[in-house]
Design a protein around this motif. Structure first.
Motif, short mmCIF file in Angstrom:
data_model
loop_
_atom_site.label_atom_id
_atom_site.label_comp_id
_atom_site.label_asym_id
_atom_site.label_seq_id
_atom_site.Cartn_x
_atom_site.Cartn_y
_atom_site.Cartn_z
N ALA A 136 0.83 -1.21 0.00
CA ALA A 136 0.00 0.00 0.00
C ALA A 136 0.86 1.25 0.00
O ALA A 136 0.59 2.21 -0.73
CB ALA A 136 -0.93 0.00 1.21
N LEU A 137 1.90 1.26 0.81
CA LEU A 137 2.79 2.42 0.88
C LEU A 137 3.55 2.61 -0.43
O LEU A 137 3.75 3.75 -0.88
CB LEU A 137 3.77 2.27 2.04
CG LEU A 137 3.15 2.30 3.44
CD1 LEU A 137 4.21 1.98 4.50
CD2 LEU A 137 2.53 3.65 3.72
N ALA A 138 3.94 1.50 -1.06
CA ALA A 138 4.63 1.58 -2.35
C ALA A 138 3.70 2.16 -3.41
O ALA A 138 4.11 3.02 -4.21
CB ALA A 138 5.12 0.20 -2.77
N GLY A 139 2.45 1.71 -3.42
CA GLY A 139 1.49 2.24 -4.38
C GLY A 139 1.22 3.72 -4.17
O GLY A 139 1.16 4.50 -5.13
N PHE A 140 1.08 4.11 -2.91
CA PHE A 140 0.83 5.53 -2.60
C PHE A 140 2.02 6.39 -3.02
O PHE A 140 1.84 7.44 -3.66
CB PHE A 140 0.57 5.68 -1.10
CG PHE A 140 0.31 7.09 -0.67
CD1 PHE A 140 -0.92 7.70 -0.91
CD2 PHE A 140 1.29 7.84 -0.03
CE1 PHE A 140 -1.17 9.00 -0.51
CE2 PHE A 140 1.06 9.14 0.37
CZ PHE A 140 -0.18 9.72 0.13
N ALA A 141 3.23 5.97 -2.68
CA ALA A 141 4.42 6.75 -2.99
C ALA A 141 4.64 6.87 -4.50
O ALA A 141 4.92 7.96 -5.01
CB ALA A 141 5.65 6.13 -2.32
N CYS A 142 4.50 5.76 -5.22
CA CYS A 142 4.70 5.79 -6.67
C CYS A 142 3.62 6.61 -7.36
O CYS A 142 3.90 7.34 -8.32
CB CYS A 142 4.71 4.36 -7.23
SG CYS A 142 6.13 3.38 -6.74
N GLY A 143 2.39 6.51 -6.87
CA GLY A 143 1.30 7.29 -7.45
C GLY A 143 1.53 8.78 -7.30
O GLY A 143 1.37 9.55 -8.26
N ILE A 144 1.90 9.22 -6.09
CA ILE A 144 2.16 10.63 -5.84
C ILE A 144 3.34 11.12 -6.68
O ILE A 144 3.30 12.22 -7.27
CB ILE A 144 2.44 10.87 -4.35
CG1 ILE A 144 1.18 10.61 -3.51
CG2 ILE A 144 2.95 12.29 -4.11
CD1 ILE A 144 0.04 11.54 -3.81
N PHE A 145 4.40 10.30 -6.77
CA PHE A 145 5.59 10.71 -7.51
C PHE A 145 5.29 10.93 -9.00
O PHE A 145 5.63 11.98 -9.56
CB PHE A 145 6.69 9.65 -7.35
CG PHE A 145 7.91 9.92 -8.20
CD1 PHE A 145 8.84 10.87 -7.81
CD2 PHE A 145 8.12 9.23 -9.38
CE1 PHE A 145 9.97 11.12 -8.59
CE2 PHE A 145 9.23 9.47 -10.17
CZ PHE A 145 10.16 10.43 -9.77
N PHE A 146 4.63 9.96 -9.63
CA PHE A 146 4.39 10.08 -11.07
C PHE A 146 3.28 11.09 -11.38
O PHE A 146 3.28 11.70 -12.45
CB PHE A 146 4.05 8.71 -11.66
CG PHE A 146 5.26 7.85 -11.88
CD1 PHE A 146 6.06 8.03 -12.99
CD2 PHE A 146 5.61 6.88 -10.95
CE1 PHE A 146 7.19 7.24 -13.19
CE2 PHE A 146 6.73 6.09 -11.14
CZ PHE A 146 7.53 6.27 -12.26
N LEU A 147 2.35 11.28 -10.46
CA LEU A 147 1.34 12.31 -10.66
C LEU A 147 2.00 13.69 -10.65
O LEU A 147 1.68 14.55 -11.49
CB LEU A 147 0.27 12.24 -9.57
CG LEU A 147 -0.82 13.32 -9.62
CD1 LEU A 147 -1.59 13.24 -10.94
CD2 LEU A 147 -1.78 13.17 -8.44
N ALA A 148 2.95 13.90 -9.73
CA ALA A 148 3.67 15.17 -9.67
C ALA A 148 4.59 15.34 -10.88
O ALA A 148 4.80 16.46 -11.35
CB ALA A 148 4.48 15.25 -8.38
N LEU A 149 5.11 14.22 -11.38
CA LEU A 149 6.05 14.28 -12.50
C LEU A 149 5.33 14.50 -13.84
O LEU A 149 5.75 15.35 -14.64
CB LEU A 149 6.87 12.99 -12.56
CG LEU A 149 7.92 12.88 -13.66
CD1 LEU A 149 9.04 13.89 -13.42
CD2 LEU A 149 8.50 11.46 -13.72
N ILE A 150 4.26 13.76 -14.07
CA ILE A 150 3.57 13.79 -15.36
C ILE A 150 2.44 14.80 -15.38
O ILE A 150 2.13 15.40 -16.41
CB ILE A 150 3.06 12.38 -15.71
CG1 ILE A 150 4.24 11.41 -15.81
CG2 ILE A 150 2.27 12.39 -17.02
CD1 ILE A 150 3.84 9.98 -16.08
N ARG A 151 1.76 14.97 -14.25
CA ARG A 151 0.67 15.92 -14.10
C ARG A 151 -0.47 15.70 -15.10
O ARG A 151 -1.00 16.63 -15.69
CB ARG A 151 1.19 17.37 -14.23
CG ARG A 151 2.16 17.77 -13.13
CD ARG A 151 2.60 19.20 -13.29
NE ARG A 151 3.53 19.57 -12.24
CZ ARG A 151 3.18 19.98 -11.02
NH1 ARG A 151 1.89 20.05 -10.73
NH2 ARG A 151 4.07 20.30 -10.11
N SER A 152 -0.83 14.44 -15.29
CA SER A 152 -1.98 14.11 -16.14
C SER A 152 -2.46 12.72 -15.77
O SER A 152 -1.81 12.01 -15.00
CB SER A 152 -1.62 14.17 -17.62
OG SER A 152 -0.83 13.07 -17.99
#
Length: 235
Positions: free
Chosen positions: A188-204
């Motif tokens: 769960a923590l891995a999914g949350f961290a990766c989701g936040i990271f790529f959302l901030a990176l790609i922004r779409s």
């Protein structure tokens, strides 16, 4: 079969509450685009992919090309390829039901199947039937909501802004329940961290596929740690 159906219905009630209202929202959008209840029935029965169905309204009315439609579908529903890996062996054992189980594996059905514990008095056959009924009931909820929304759109007009938040609330409830019963929180923590990271990176909305790929990589690397923690918690 009755025992399996009753068990599946009780477990799928939260999905019903979300799917009926979100299906109504889809039906209303479809009706406003000039497509009636028959379209709602056919799309929900044959396509059955919530976010893609909303996108399909624009595709049908905008006259997009086949290639554009295929690429858009791939990006929107690519996450299901990752979901399917979790259940591929289990679904194969269901034999004739296997194709439908693959077709009907939506986000919410996947979450429910992951969190659903097998009762001790269930045989393998009953457990397979309960799994099938969960998928079948979930699609019935969605189809019913879609048709109802399309019919309501023809009869009444009202502001439906915010009705799709029902699905967000459903995700939160399922997430909290899985967190409380999970033996380890690393996935769960891995999914949350990766989701936040790529959302901030790609922004779409395209952040989902790389985020899922990153999560899969993290889980593969930390597989032994996760298995060790799960074994320790079961002692």
């Amino acid at each position: 079969m009755k025992k399996a159906a009753k068990f599946a219905f009780v477990k799928s009630i939260p999905i019903m509450l979300g799917y009926v209202f979100l299906g109504i929202a889809f039906g209303l959008v479809l009706q406003k685009a000039g497509l009636g209840p028959l379209w709602a029935l056919l799309i929900s029965a044959c396509v059955y992919a919530g976010s893609m169905q909303f996108a399909l309204v624009g595709i049908l009315t905008g006259g997009l090309s086949f290639v554009t439609t295929a690429v858009m579908t791939l990006f929107i529903n690519s996450r299901h390829a990752f979901y399917g890996l979790t259940f591929i062996e289990r679904f194969k054992k269901m034999k004739k039901a296997y194709p439908y189980m693959v077709f009907s594996l939506t986000d919410e059905t996947y979450s429910l199947l992951c969190s659903m514990a097998r009762p001790r008095d269930f045989t393998d056959r009953e457990w397979d039937m309960a799994t099938l009924f969960v998928s079948l009931f979930d699609q019935c909820y969605w189809v019913a909501g879609s048709v109802l929304g399309a019919l309501a759109g023809q009869l009444i007009t009202f502001d439906s802004t915010g009705i799709d938040f029902a699905m967000t609330a459903l995700f939160v409830v399922i997430c909290v329940d899985q967190w409380k019963h999970a033996k380890t929180h690393i996935p769960a923590l891995a999914g949350f961290a990766c989701g936040i990271f790529f959302l901030a990176l790609i922004r779409s909305a395209n952040f989902i596929l790389p985020a899922l790929a990153a999560v899969a990589g993290v889980l593969l690397i930390s597989r032994r740690i996760i298995e060790r923690k799960m074994e320790d918690s079961s002692l």
